[in-house]
Scaffold this motif. Structure first.
Motif, PDB file in Angstrom:
ATOM      1  N   TYR A 132      33.658  36.878  39.843  1.00 11.79           N
ATOM      2  CA  TYR A 132      33.441  37.515  40.905  1.00 11.79           C
ATOM      3  C   TYR A 132      32.346  36.563  41.646  1.00 11.79           C
ATOM      4  N   ALA A 133      32.357  36.779  42.877  1.00 12.93           N
ATOM      5  CA  ALA A 133      31.357  36.172  43.768  1.00 12.93           C
ATOM      6  C   ALA A 133      30.260  37.187  43.555  1.00 12.93           C
ATOM      7  N   ASP A 134      28.947  36.301  43.445  1.00 15.58           N
ATOM      8  CA  ASP A 134      27.801  37.425  43.104  1.00 15.58           C
ATOM      9  C   ASP A 134      27.696  38.690  44.417  1.00 15.58           C
ATOM     10  N   SER A 135      28.000  38.052  45.658  1.00 15.92           N
ATOM     11  CA  SER A 135      27.940  39.021  46.787  1.00 15.92           C
ATOM     12  C   SER A 135      28.780  40.390  46.599  1.00 15.92           C
ATOM     13  N   VAL A 136      29.593  40.363  45.372  1.00 17.25           N
ATOM     14  CA  VAL A 136      30.773  41.504  45.560  1.00 17.25           C
ATOM     15  C   VAL A 136      30.524  42.008  44.021  1.00 17.25           C
ATOM     16  N   LYS A 137      29.905  41.474  43.232  1.00 18.90           N
ATOM     17  CA  LYS A 137      29.744  41.894  41.774  1.00 18.90           C
ATOM     18  C   LYS A 137      29.124  43.250  41.733  1.00 18.90           C
ATOM     19  N   GLY A 138      29.885  44.207  41.077  1.00 18.88           N
ATOM     20  CA  GLY A 138      29.554  45.638  40.858  1.00 18.88           C
ATOM     21  C   GLY A 138      30.027  46.605  42.170  1.00 18.88           C
ATOM     22  N   ARG A 139      30.688  46.107  42.993  1.00 22.31           N
ATOM     23  CA  ARG A 139      31.149  46.726  43.993  1.00 22.31           C
ATOM     24  C   ARG A 139      32.826  46.555  44.263  1.00 22.31           C
ATOM     25  N   PHE A 140      33.253  45.426  43.769  1.00 27.62           N
ATOM     26  CA  PHE A 140      34.695  45.099  43.908  1.00 27.62           C
ATOM     27  C   PHE A 140      35.261  44.753  42.603  1.00 27.62           C
ATOM     28  N   THR A 141      36.332  45.272  42.284  1.00 28.05           N
ATOM     29  CA  THR A 141      37.217  44.983  41.201  1.00 28.05           C
ATOM     30  C   THR A 141      38.640  44.411  41.400  1.00 28.05           C
ATOM     31  N   ILE A 142      38.825  43.303  40.799  1.00 29.25           N
ATOM     32  CA  ILE A 142      40.165  42.755  40.904  1.00 29.25           C
ATOM     33  C   ILE A 142      40.991  43.302  39.416  1.00 29.25           C
ATOM     34  N   SER A 143      42.393  43.548  39.861  1.00 31.47           N
ATOM     35  CA  SER A 143      43.191  43.913  38.858  1.00 31.47           C
ATOM     36  C   SER A 143      44.489  43.329  39.116  1.00 31.47           C
ATOM     37  N   ARG A 144      45.651  43.191  38.233  1.00 30.09           N
ATOM     38  CA  ARG A 144      47.015  42.721  38.418  1.00 30.09           C
ATOM     39  C   ARG A 144      47.827  43.423  37.738  1.00 30.09           C
ATOM     40  N   ASP A 145      49.012  43.504  38.096  1.00 25.91           N
ATOM     41  CA  ASP A 145      50.307  44.035  37.336  1.00 25.91           C
ATOM     42  C   ASP A 145      51.227  42.989  37.174  1.00 25.91           C
ATOM     43  N   ASN A 146      51.296  42.380  35.921  1.00 27.31           N
ATOM     44  CA  ASN A 146      52.098  41.194  35.859  1.00 27.31           C
ATOM     45  C   ASN A 146      53.623  41.600  35.999  1.00 27.31           C
ATOM     46  N   ALA A 147      54.047  42.661  35.663  1.00 22.70           N
ATOM     47  CA  ALA A 147      55.446  42.878  35.931  1.00 22.70           C
ATOM     48  C   ALA A 147      55.789  43.230  37.183  1.00 22.70           C
ATOM     49  N   LYS A 148      54.764  43.260  38.166  1.00 19.98           N
ATOM     50  CA  LYS A 148      55.275  43.442  39.576  1.00 19.98           C
ATOM     51  C   LYS A 148      54.632  42.123  40.492  1.00 19.98           C
ATOM     52  N   ASN A 149      54.109  41.103  39.794  1.00 21.13           N
ATOM     53  CA  ASN A 149      53.620  40.017  40.281  1.00 21.13           C
ATOM     54  C   ASN A 149      52.673  40.321  41.437  1.00 21.13           C
ATOM     55  N   THR A 150      51.736  41.214  41.061  1.00 22.14           N
ATOM     56  CA  THR A 150      50.968  41.920  42.265  1.00 22.14           C
ATOM     57  C   THR A 150      49.266  41.889  41.848  1.00 22.14           C
ATOM     58  N   VAL A 151      48.568  41.374  42.762  1.00 26.47           N
ATOM     59  CA  VAL A 151      47.285  41.537  42.446  1.00 26.47           C
ATOM     60  C   VAL A 151      46.626  42.607  43.482  1.00 26.47           C
ATOM     61  N   TYR A 152      45.434  43.235  42.923  1.00 22.77           N
ATOM     62  CA  TYR A 152      44.905  44.122  43.893  1.00 22.77           C
ATOM     63  C   TYR A 152      43.405  43.703  43.744  1.00 22.77           C
ATOM     64  N   LEU A 153      42.801  44.323  44.805  1.00 27.54           N
ATOM     65  CA  LEU A 153      41.301  44.310  45.103  1.00 27.54           C
ATOM     66  C   LEU A 153      40.829  45.563  45.467  1.00 27.54           C
ATOM     67  N   GLN A 154      40.208  46.393  44.647  1.00 27.61           N
ATOM     68  CA  GLN A 154      39.338  47.647  45.258  1.00 27.61           C
ATOM     69  C   GLN A 154      38.153  47.348  45.428  1.00 27.61           C
ATOM     70  N   MET A 155      37.661  47.798  46.900  1.00 26.76           N
ATOM     71  CA  MET A 155      36.497  47.247  47.343  1.00 26.76           C
ATOM     72  C   MET A 155      35.793  48.706  47.780  1.00 26.76           C
ATOM     73  N   ASN A 156      34.746  48.753  46.954  1.00 27.12           N
ATOM     74  CA  ASN A 156      33.745  49.915  46.916  1.00 27.12           C
ATOM     75  C   ASN A 156      32.465  49.780  47.662  1.00 27.12           C
ATOM     76  N   SER A 157      31.764  50.531  48.296  1.00 30.99           N
ATOM     77  CA  SER A 157      30.340  50.338  48.838  1.00 30.99           C
ATOM     78  C   SER A 157      30.546  49.122  49.853  1.00 30.99           C
ATOM     79  N   LEU A 158      31.527  49.285  50.783  1.00 28.60           N
ATOM     80  CA  LEU A 158      31.619  48.296  51.644  1.00 28.60           C
ATOM     81  C   LEU A 158      30.443  48.204  52.685  1.00 28.60           C
ATOM     82  N   LYS A 159      30.058  46.659  52.777  1.00 35.84           N
ATOM     83  CA  LYS A 159      29.062  46.532  54.103  1.00 35.84           C
ATOM     84  C   LYS A 159      29.766  45.915  55.320  1.00 35.84           C
ATOM     85  N   PRO A 160      28.855  45.873  56.094  1.00 33.95           N
ATOM     86  CA  PRO A 160      29.377  45.122  57.578  1.00 33.95           C
ATOM     87  C   PRO A 160      29.520  43.746  57.088  1.00 33.95           C
TER      88      PRO A 160
END
Length: 121
Positions: free
Chosen positions: A59-87
């Motif tokens: 992760y980039a330092d600016s998003v550590k602890g707030r964003f979570t990346i995950s993937r589903d290999n069977a679906k060839n899909t990547v996700y980005l859960q973004m919490n505590s969003l800032k302007p």
């Protein structure tokens, strides 16, 4: 050929959450790594997060602890859960996938078209 389709962007208030998705389709044997980048108005594109096929993340330092990346290999899909969003998270978010295409012996890098995330009250 491989196509990437992103979804999940939109307008959210500061402190809110969004979940981005990026699905790859086409002649895919495997994908490694998958990642997200972003480009804010007037700025260069920057790294956000990557995840390997085995699940190792970076992760980039600016998003550590707030964003979570995950993937589903069977679906060839990547996700980005973004919490505590800032302007300052306001940007176009781009999916990036490094694809080993079926029938080839190499990886080719693909970018999505981007999805806009706006964090504003």
């Amino acid at each position: 050929q491989v196509q990437l389709v992103e979804s999940g962007g939109g307008l959210v208030q500061p402190g809110g959450s969004l979940r981005l998705s990026c699905a790859a389709s086409g002649s895919i044997f495997s994908i490694n790594p998958m990642g997200w980048y972003r480009q804010a108005p007037g700025k260069e594109r920057e790294f956000v997060a990557t995840i390997t096929r085995g699940g190792s993340t970076n992760y980039a330092d600016s998003v550590k602890g707030r964003f979570t990346i995950s993937r589903d290999n069977a679906k060839n899909t990547v996700y980005l859960q973004m919490n505590s969003l800032k302007p300052e998270d306001t940007a176009v978010y781009y999916c990036n996938q490094n694809v080993h295409e079926t029938g080839t012996s190499y990886y080719r890098n693909y970018w999505g078209k981007g999805t806009l995330v706006t964090v504003s009250s």
